[in-house]
Scaffold this motif. Structure first.
Motif, PDB file in Angstrom:
ATOM      1  N   ARG A  44       0.822  -1.214   0.000  1.00 18.16           N
ATOM      2  CA  ARG A  44       0.000   0.000   0.000  1.00 18.16           C
ATOM      3  C   ARG A  44       0.854   1.263   0.000  1.00 18.16           C
ATOM      4  N   GLY A  45       2.028   1.213   0.593  1.00 15.70           N
ATOM      5  CA  GLY A  45       2.839   2.411   0.729  1.00 15.70           C
ATOM      6  C   GLY A  45       3.890   2.606  -0.339  1.00 15.70           C
ATOM      7  N   GLY A  46       4.146   1.592  -1.168  1.00 14.83           N
ATOM      8  CA  GLY A  46       5.205   1.704  -2.163  1.00 14.83           C
ATOM      9  C   GLY A  46       4.674   1.675  -3.578  1.00 14.83           C
ATOM     10  N   ASN A  47       5.577   1.379  -4.522  1.00 17.48           N
ATOM     11  CA  ASN A  47       5.163   1.246  -5.911  1.00 17.48           C
ATOM     12  C   ASN A  47       5.487  -0.167  -6.384  1.00 17.48           C
ATOM     13  N   LEU A  48       5.008  -0.520  -7.549  1.00 18.13           N
ATOM     14  CA  LEU A  48       5.107  -1.894  -8.026  1.00 18.13           C
ATOM     15  C   LEU A  48       6.546  -2.368  -8.175  1.00 18.13           C
ATOM     16  N   LEU A  49       7.434  -1.493  -8.631  1.00 16.73           N
ATOM     17  CA  LEU A  49       8.799  -1.896  -8.938  1.00 16.73           C
ATOM     18  C   LEU A  49       9.769  -1.680  -7.778  1.00 16.73           C
ATOM     19  N   ALA A  50       9.276  -1.184  -6.664  1.00 18.59           N
ATOM     20  CA  ALA A  50      10.162  -0.953  -5.517  1.00 18.59           C
ATOM     21  C   ALA A  50      10.483  -2.275  -4.836  1.00 18.59           C
ATOM     22  N   LEU A  51      11.712  -2.373  -4.334  1.00 15.23           N
ATOM     23  CA  LEU A  51      12.086  -3.572  -3.584  1.00 15.23           C
ATOM     24  C   LEU A  51      11.355  -3.585  -2.247  1.00 15.23           C
ATOM     25  N   PRO A  52      11.064  -4.756  -1.710  1.00 15.91           N
ATOM     26  CA  PRO A  52      10.400  -4.819  -0.396  1.00 15.91           C
ATOM     27  C   PRO A  52      11.260  -4.170   0.685  1.00 15.91           C
ATOM     28  N   GLU A  53      10.626  -3.442   1.590  1.00 18.65           N
ATOM     29  CA  GLU A  53      11.361  -2.889   2.729  1.00 18.65           C
ATOM     30  C   GLU A  53      11.842  -4.019   3.635  1.00 18.65           C
ATOM     31  N   VAL A  54      10.978  -5.011   3.802  1.00 15.61           N
ATOM     32  CA  VAL A  54      11.340  -6.224   4.554  1.00 15.61           C
ATOM     33  C   VAL A  54      10.859  -7.413   3.731  1.00 15.61           C
ATOM     34  N   TRP A  55      11.764  -8.346   3.436  1.00 16.26           N
ATOM     35  CA  TRP A  55      11.402  -9.531   2.662  1.00 16.26           C
ATOM     36  C   TRP A  55      10.709 -10.534   3.588  1.00 16.26           C
ATOM     37  N   VAL A  56       9.476 -10.860   3.264  1.00 11.83           N
ATOM     38  CA  VAL A  56       8.691 -11.775   4.107  1.00 11.83           C
ATOM     39  C   VAL A  56       8.201 -12.953   3.274  1.00 11.83           C
ATOM     40  N   LEU A  57       7.982 -14.072   3.942  1.00  6.85           N
ATOM     41  CA  LEU A  57       7.521 -15.299   3.284  1.00  6.85           C
ATOM     42  C   LEU A  57       6.096 -15.683   3.682  1.00  6.85           C
ATOM     43  N   GLU A  58       5.434 -14.825   4.465  1.00  8.35           N
ATOM     44  CA  GLU A  58       4.096 -15.167   4.928  1.00  8.35           C
ATOM     45  C   GLU A  58       3.113 -15.377   3.784  1.00  8.35           C
ATOM     46  N   ALA A  59       3.242 -14.577   2.725  1.00  5.33           N
ATOM     47  CA  ALA A  59       2.312 -14.700   1.595  1.00  5.33           C
ATOM     48  C   ALA A  59       2.469 -16.057   0.918  1.00  5.33           C
ATOM     49  N   TRP A  60       3.712 -16.525   0.777  1.00  4.33           N
ATOM     50  CA  TRP A  60       3.953 -17.831   0.169  1.00  4.33           C
ATOM     51  C   TRP A  60       3.380 -18.946   1.039  1.00  4.33           C
ATOM     52  N   ALA A  61       3.581 -18.852   2.340  1.00  2.00           N
ATOM     53  CA  ALA A  61       3.067 -19.873   3.250  1.00  2.00           C
ATOM     54  C   ALA A  61       1.544 -19.905   3.225  1.00  2.00           C
ATOM     55  N   LYS A  62       0.921 -18.738   3.205  1.00  2.00           N
ATOM     56  CA  LYS A  62      -0.538 -18.698   3.189  1.00  2.00           C
ATOM     57  C   LYS A  62      -1.076 -19.195   1.845  1.00  2.00           C
ATOM     58  N   ALA A  63      -0.443 -18.789   0.755  1.00  2.00           N
ATOM     59  CA  ALA A  63      -0.897 -19.253  -0.562  1.00  2.00           C
ATOM     60  C   ALA A  63      -0.803 -20.769  -0.669  1.00  2.00           C
ATOM     61  N   TRP A  64       0.230 -21.345  -0.084  1.00  2.00           N
ATOM     62  CA  TRP A  64       0.428 -22.798  -0.169  1.00  2.00           C
ATOM     63  C   TRP A  64      -0.521 -23.575   0.748  1.00  2.00           C
ATOM     64  N   GLY A  65      -0.742 -23.067   1.979  1.00  2.00           N
ATOM     65  CA  GLY A  65      -1.420 -23.919   2.943  1.00  2.00           C
ATOM     66  C   GLY A  65      -2.708 -23.434   3.552  1.00  2.00           C
ATOM     67  N   SER A  66      -3.064 -22.147   3.421  1.00  2.00           N
ATOM     68  CA  SER A  66      -4.259 -21.693   4.137  1.00  2.00           C
ATOM     69  C   SER A  66      -5.111 -20.680   3.395  1.00  2.00           C
ATOM     70  N   ALA A  67      -4.750 -20.272   2.219  1.00  2.00           N
ATOM     71  CA  ALA A  67      -5.568 -19.310   1.466  1.00  2.00           C
ATOM     72  C   ALA A  67      -6.883 -19.957   1.038  1.00  2.00           C
ATOM     73  N   CYS A  68      -7.911 -19.155   0.936  1.00  2.00           N
ATOM     74  CA  CYS A  68      -9.236 -19.655   0.565  1.00  2.00           C
ATOM     75  C   CYS A  68      -9.404 -19.631  -0.949  1.00  2.00           C
ATOM     76  N   THR A  69      -9.716 -20.779  -1.509  1.00  2.00           N
ATOM     77  CA  THR A  69     -10.014 -20.903  -2.941  1.00  2.00           C
ATOM     78  C   THR A  69     -11.477 -21.309  -3.068  1.00  2.00           C
ATOM     79  N   GLY A  70     -12.361 -20.328  -2.957  1.00  2.00           N
ATOM     80  CA  GLY A  70     -13.779 -20.636  -2.916  1.00  2.00           C
ATOM     81  C   GLY A  70     -14.189 -20.971  -1.493  1.00  2.00           C
ATOM     82  N   VAL A  71     -14.817 -22.140  -1.286  1.00  2.00           N
ATOM     83  CA  VAL A  71     -15.275 -22.537   0.043  1.00  2.00           C
ATOM     84  C   VAL A  71     -14.191 -23.267   0.817  1.00  2.00           C
ATOM     85  N   SER A  72     -13.119 -23.663   0.157  1.00  2.00           N
ATOM     86  CA  SER A  72     -12.027 -24.379   0.809  1.00  2.00           C
ATOM     87  C   SER A  72     -10.908 -23.414   1.168  1.00  2.00           C
ATOM     88  N   CYS A  73     -10.343 -23.585   2.368  1.00  2.00           N
ATOM     89  CA  CYS A  73      -9.252 -22.719   2.822  1.00  2.00           C
ATOM     90  C   CYS A  73      -8.007 -23.546   3.120  1.00  2.00           C
TER      91      CYS A  73
END
Length: 287
Positions: A44-73
């Motif tokens: 929200r605070g940066g631009n598309l091509l800016a490097l991350p201020e802090v590199w995090v892996l939470e999005a990858w972990a959530k996409a792999w194991g707990s994100a909701c794809t319809g009714v299944s999470c």
């Protein structure tokens, strides 16, 4: 002297244009990778091509194991393995059948073989949408509707026209005298295939496997039409994840899921891309 001086300049311009084209082509991938390692506050605070201020892996972990794809999470993990369960047998079966078809159409010609090849070639130009209803009815008759074996069957049938074309055009360049000599020595159909045809087929096998793997793994239409809730491939799950309307839109999770879906095909091309080019130049699209 003028010609010698102009060559480096022209070469530099050519490489410069090609480099810009590569950067422009890879820009979406760069945005996806950077966004997947950012937090939502960083996005929200940066631009598309800016490097991350802090590199995090939470999005990858959530996409792999707990994100909701319809009714299944449960994330995209089960659908990722569904895609492997669909892609691997479909690629192997369609490639083997295409190899045998190409072998028959070039080295064991029969009356009407050219017409048969032409009719099969039409399968390469039939749009996906044309076969949806007939294939759905066929899967219902066979009891394979909404199953992984049903999707494997669909991809084998649709892909066999392409694999036959590749192998037929490659085997045209194999000397027929070798097959004739083997026949005189008493070798049969499968012995000739195993001892003569198969050893020279490595380049076209690589081409066909890469082609089929990419087509089957990236397929969305057949997956969304012929699969059920627990048998959907990752492309369908990714669509459900991105279009989910519940909760806050997490762009980093969407990008991580997209990268997970794309990784197998990227790895295939990175590891075997040079063999793909060699296979093509060895005769895969000739004839």
């Amino acid at each position: 002297m003028v010609k010698t001086a102009a060559n480096p300049v022209a070469r530099g311009l050519l490489y410069g244009v090609l480099g810009l084209a590569v950067l422009f082509y890879l820009l979406p991938l760069l945005v996806m990778v950077l966004t997947s390692f950012k937090s939502m506050a960083d996005i929200r605070g940066g631009n598309l091509l800016a490097l991350p201020e802090v590199w995090v892996l939470e999005a990858w972990a959530k996409a792999w194991g707990s994100a909701c794809t319809g009714v299944s999470c449960a994330g995209v993990q089960p659908y990722f393995w569904n895609s492997f369960a669909i892609t691997v047998p479909a690629v192997l079966i369609s490639t083997l059948l295409g190899s045998l078809n190409g072998y028959v159409l070039t080295k064991w010609r029969f009356r009407g073989s050219e017409f048969f090849f032409g009719a099969m070639l039409l399968g390469c130009f039939i749009p996906f949408q044309v076969v949806i209803l007939p294939m759905a009815q066929t899967l219902g008759w066979l009891g394979l509707a909404n199953t992984i074996p049903g999707l494997v069957f669909v991809h084998v049938v649709y892909g066999m026209a392409f694999t036959t074309l590749f192998f037929r055009n490659f085997y045209v360049a194999v000397p027929t005298e070798l097959v004739s000599a083997a026949r005189i020595d008493g070798a049969g159909f499968f012995r000739i295939y195993w001892r003569i045809i198969l050893p020279v087929s490595a380049p076209i096998f690589v081409v066909t496997v890469i082609w089929q793997f990419t087509q089957v793994w990236n397929d969305f239409l057949f997956g969304v039409v012929y699969s059920g809730g627990n048998t959907q491939p990752i492309t369908v799950a990714l669509n459900n994840l991105v279009n989910s309307s519940t909760g806050v839109k997490e762009y980093n999770v969407d990008m991580a899921a997209a990268m997970i879906a794309a990784l197998p095909t990227l790895l295939v091309y990175v590891l075997a891309g040079k063999y793909f080019v060699r296979g093509l130049t060895a005769g895969a699209v000739k004839g």
